[in-house]
Write an enzyme that holds these catalytic residues in place. Structure first.
Site, PDB file in Angstrom:
ATOM      1  N   ARG A  39      26.141  34.879  44.140  1.00  0.00           N
ATOM      2  CA  ARG A  39      25.171  35.541  43.398  1.00  0.00           C
ATOM      3  C   ARG A  39      25.771  35.477  41.490  1.00  0.00           C
ATOM      4  O   ARG A  39      25.457  35.660  40.149  1.00  0.00           O
ATOM      5  CB  ARG A  39      25.140  37.129  43.224  1.00  0.00           C
ATOM      6  CG  ARG A  39      23.754  37.933  44.550  1.00  0.00           C
ATOM      7  CD  ARG A  39      23.717  38.606  44.901  1.00  0.00           C
ATOM      8  NE  ARG A  39      24.852  39.014  45.750  1.00  0.00           N
ATOM      9  CZ  ARG A  39      25.390  39.869  46.757  1.00  0.00           C
ATOM     10  NH1 ARG A  39      24.570  41.561  46.669  1.00  0.00           N
ATOM     11  NH2 ARG A  39      26.426  39.711  47.921  1.00  0.00           N
ATOM     12  N   ASN A 402      66.559  30.049   6.289  1.00  0.00           N
ATOM     13  CA  ASN A 402      65.435  29.851   5.513  1.00  0.00           C
ATOM     14  C   ASN A 402      64.793  28.689   5.478  1.00  0.00           C
ATOM     15  O   ASN A 402      65.560  27.249   4.748  1.00  0.00           O
ATOM     16  CB  ASN A 402      65.949  30.617   3.261  1.00  0.00           C
ATOM     17  CG  ASN A 402      64.171  31.004   3.424  1.00  0.00           C
ATOM     18  OD1 ASN A 402      63.439  31.643   3.682  1.00  0.00           O
ATOM     19  ND2 ASN A 402      63.747  30.347   2.837  1.00  0.00           N
TER      20      ASN A 402
HETATM   21  C1  UD1 Z   1      28.678  45.042  51.064  1.00  0.00           C
HETATM   22  C2  UD1 Z   1      28.653  45.750  52.421  1.00  0.00           C
HETATM   23  C3  UD1 Z   1      27.403  46.482  52.160  1.00  0.00           C
HETATM   24  C4  UD1 Z   1      28.698  47.048  50.831  1.00  0.00           C
HETATM   25  C5  UD1 Z   1      29.264  46.204  49.834  1.00  0.00           C
HETATM   26  C6  UD1 Z   1      30.660  47.135  49.341  1.00  0.00           C
HETATM   27  C7  UD1 Z   1      28.011  44.827  54.343  1.00  0.00           C
HETATM   28  C8  UD1 Z   1      26.173  43.779  55.462  1.00  0.00           C
HETATM   29  N1  UD1 Z   1      27.540  45.129  53.294  1.00  0.00           N
HETATM   30  O1  UD1 Z   1      27.322  44.065  51.036  1.00  0.00           O
HETATM   31  O2  UD1 Z   1      27.569  47.586  52.738  1.00  0.00           O
HETATM   32  O3  UD1 Z   1      28.050  48.372  49.841  1.00  0.00           O
HETATM   33  O4  UD1 Z   1      29.296  45.531  50.536  1.00  0.00           O
HETATM   34  O5  UD1 Z   1      31.183  45.851  47.976  1.00  0.00           O
HETATM   35  O6  UD1 Z   1      28.992  44.418  55.075  1.00  0.00           O
HETATM   36  N2  UD1 Z   1      32.583  38.006  54.024  1.00  0.00           N
HETATM   37  C9  UD1 Z   1      32.780  37.022  54.831  1.00  0.00           C
HETATM   38  N3  UD1 Z   1      32.233  36.647  55.908  1.00  0.00           N
HETATM   39  C10 UD1 Z   1      31.120  37.112  56.096  1.00  0.00           C
HETATM   40  C11 UD1 Z   1      29.947  37.450  54.464  1.00  0.00           C
HETATM   41  C12 UD1 Z   1      30.636  37.981  53.647  1.00  0.00           C
HETATM   42  O7  UD1 Z   1      34.093  37.015  54.839  1.00  0.00           O
HETATM   43  O8  UD1 Z   1      29.542  36.562  57.165  1.00  0.00           O
HETATM   44  C13 UD1 Z   1      32.935  38.441  52.744  1.00  0.00           C
HETATM   45  C14 UD1 Z   1      32.430  37.968  50.998  1.00  0.00           C
HETATM   46  O9  UD1 Z   1      33.543  37.193  50.476  1.00  0.00           O
HETATM   47  C15 UD1 Z   1      32.131  39.479  50.964  1.00  0.00           C
HETATM   48  C16 UD1 Z   1      32.722  40.201  51.712  1.00  0.00           C
HETATM   49  O10 UD1 Z   1      32.533  39.671  52.471  1.00  0.00           O
HETATM   50  O11 UD1 Z   1      34.120  39.027  50.046  1.00  0.00           O
HETATM   51  C17 UD1 Z   1      31.006  41.194  51.177  1.00  0.00           C
HETATM   52  O12 UD1 Z   1      30.628  40.348  51.114  1.00  0.00           O
HETATM   53  P1  UD1 Z   1      28.839  40.015  50.012  1.00  0.00           P
HETATM   54  O13 UD1 Z   1      28.519  39.067  50.519  1.00  0.00           O
HETATM   55  O14 UD1 Z   1      29.421  40.433  49.000  1.00  0.00           O
HETATM   56  O15 UD1 Z   1      28.547  41.609  50.621  1.00  0.00           O
HETATM   57  P2  UD1 Z   1      27.671  42.473  49.974  1.00  0.00           P
HETATM   58  O16 UD1 Z   1      26.623  42.533  49.832  1.00  0.00           O
HETATM   59  O17 UD1 Z   1      28.601  42.956  48.636  1.00  0.00           O
HETATM   60 CA    CA Z   2      30.679  42.859  48.117  1.00  0.00          CA
END
Ligand code: UD1
Ligand code: CA
Length: 514
Positions: A39, A402
């Site tokens: 995103r 200066n």
């Molecule tokens: C996640 C939460 C959501 C919360 C939000 C807060 C889940 C399913 N959802 O959503 O409830 O409100 O964070 O910010 O957990 N990441 C990994 N491995 C993966 C997937 C993600 O390391 O397989 C890491 C990403 O790099 C990121 C973090 O986990 O730093 C969160 O992942 P992201 O996809 O941003 O989750 P959100 O959609 O924000």
């Molecule tokens: Ca996030």
């Protein structure tokens, strides 16, 4: 704080007495940073995007370290090398361990991958590398609540103005029921503005039993960490939620989120400095990076950006309209409408308005770099002044010297840079070209408009310009001549003067471009 109410089943807690001091339970921390961050629409890993001078991940690691975990694991995959290089450049006291998640299949999957690296900790703290507003204090508060309430899992929640894309907090009264991801939520659930942060504390054994039970039966076909909460709750375990105020936003899923988080962190930084005795004339237009130090009674004027590892001394006045990067501004010094990078400005020195100090510039005490002055890789000695319209590069200037207006150190011969050395108490006349390499001795003088190509001995005057010629009656003759030309010009066919003028201007352009 969640009530340690009657709802929770005593029998499942095990042998932990209620008075257990914090330190008796060991802690491991996991920071999730493996996602691609689609995103953000960026070639850089999301967790490395800058928030007030440091990557998001740096802020999260600071928060995690505030809880003094015995083990800190960072789960990586996309942009792994870049992330590892960034982390190692921070020189952290205890180096984190990296675990490669492989293809990221969700936050639950990420934590599972890290499990074997967690050592023997009693509690596990999980943080997301893209939630930079979480502080060490939040984390410590969370752990305190988690341990006091003896919950299997405790999460931080917050209320945001735009809950789209987050996990919505489902409660029954005050009791936490679970988290529903935005993509899986009903329209009604989507309107819930209390959302889950990805800051979780787990009792390790409960996490270990619940994680393998997490499926991927959801819209995103991912293993959701929040599902652990529902699993634990269904087993009769206590789960609790601690609401905190992040100012209406949370993480940086998009550029919009990045801007929102940056704004809040920026405000926090400015408030910290104000609490320490720094005046901000307009906090809304002050942009101060997280590592910047500012002394008491310094005044930060509007529209000022202070970045990197900059130090601002006591009572210094910075701004309005200035950008200071990785520099030192001495006590009582003043910088107005200027850009200063990689420079050291001594106590009581003056910079600007409209000066550019480039890396390697040192202004000693009470020195001055005035309006429309550019200085690079040079030292300006005590009380020496470069007040107007000058370029000084690769130069050492002694004290009490200066440098007249519009002086240029001609340091570049088209191939290499050369040095200029100017002694103490020198008077450089206005519009002097100092063709480097060249040395101007102590108490020497240069005449205005001179092109100095040879060293000037101490105490001497060097003048390099032709003698002035005076042509008397010139104006009268000129005007008479003009009158005659005009009269002639009226007669011949129109346009005859045009091509000549064009050719002349062409020739001029050709020379300028060379
Ligand atoms: C996640 C939460 C959501 C919360 C939000 C807060 C889940 C399913 N959802 O959503 O409830 O409100 O964070 O910010 O957990 N990441 C990994 N491995 C993966 C997937 C993600 O390391 O397989 C890491 C990403 O790099 C990121 C973090 O986990 O730093 C969160 O992942 P992201 O996809 O941003 O989750 P959100 O959609 O924000
Ligand atoms: Ca996030």
């Amino acid at each position: 704080m969640p009530p340690a109410g009657p709802g929770w089943p005593d029998g499942i807690i095990g042998p932990v007495p209620p008075s257990t001091p914090r330190s008796s339970r060991s802690l491991a921390a996991v920071v999730l940073a493996a996602g691609r961050g689609k995103r953000m629409k960026s070639s850089r890993p999301k967790v490395l995007h800058d928030v007030c001078g440091r990557p998001s991940l740096w802020h999260v690691v600071q928060a995690a370290q505030g809880a003094k975990p015995s083990e800190l694991v960072i789960v990586v995959h996309h942009g792994r090398e870049e992330i590892e290089a960034a982390v190692s450049s921070w020189g952290l006291a205890s180096a984190p361990r990296f675990v490669d998640q492989g293809e990221p299949l969700g936050t639950g999957h990420a934590v599972r991958t890290a499990e074997s690296a967690l050592g023997v900790a009693d509690d596990v703290l999980v943080l997301a590398g893209d939630d930079p507003l979480v502080t060490a204090e939040h984390v410590r508060d969370l752990l305190r609540v988690h341990r006091r309430s003896r919950a299997a899992a405790t999460i931080l929640t917050t209320t945001v103005t735009d809950p789209g894309g987050y996990g919505h907090v489902i409660r029954d009264g005050t009791e936490l029921i679970g988290i529903v991801e935005d993509t899986d939520a009903t329209p009604g659930e989507r309107r819930i503005t209390e959302i889950s942060t990805l800051v979780y504390a787990f009792r390790r054994e409960d996490l270990a039993t619940a994680l393998p039970l997490v499926g991927r039966d959801n819209r995103q076909r991912e293993y959701y960490l929040p599902d652990v909460l529902t699993i634990l709750r269904d087993k009769g375990e206590r789960i609790s939620a601690m609401p905190v105020d992040f100012g209406g936003t949370l993480g940086l899923n998009s550029r919009r989120g990045l801007a929102g988080a940056t704004k809040i962190l920026r405000r926090r930084i400015v408030e910290r400095h104000m609490a320490n005795g720094v005046t901000f004339v307009d906090p809304d237009t002050a942009y101060v990076d997280v590592d910047v130090r500012i002394g008491q009674d310094a005044v930060i004027q509007p529209f000022t950006v202070i970045q990197g590892g900059t130090r601002v001394g006591q009572r210094a006045v910075v701004g309005p309209g200035s950008r200071i990067v990785d520099s030192t501004v001495g006590e009582d010094a003043e910088v107005a409408f200027s850009v200063v990078r990689g420079s050291r400005i001594g106590p009581r020195a003056l910079v600007g308005p409209y000066a550019s100090l480039r890396p390697g510039t040192v202004l000693d005490e009470e020195a001055k770099a005035g309006s429309f002055v550019e200085i690079k890789a040079s030292r300006v000695g005590r009380r020496s002044k470069v007040p107007h319209l000058s370029y000084v590069g690769d130069t050492v200037i002694g004290k009490d010297t200066n440098v007249g207006a519009a002086t240029v150190t001609v340091n570049y011969d088209g191939f290499r840079k050369h040095r200029t050395v100017i002694g103490d108490e020198v008077h450089i006349g206005s519009d002097t070209m100092l063709v480097a390499p060249v040395r101007i001795g102590r108490r020497a003088w240069t005449g205005a408009g001179s092109v100095i190509t040879k060293d000037v001995p101490a105490g001497a005057l060097a003048v390099e310009r032709t003698e002035q010629r005076v042509v008397r009656g010139y104006d009268e003759r000129k005007r008479a001549g003009q009158g005659a030309t005009k009269a002639k010009a009226r007669k011949p066919a129109a346009g005859s003067k045009e091509p000549a003028a064009r050719a002349k201007s062409k020739a001029r352009k050709g020379r300028a471009g060379g």
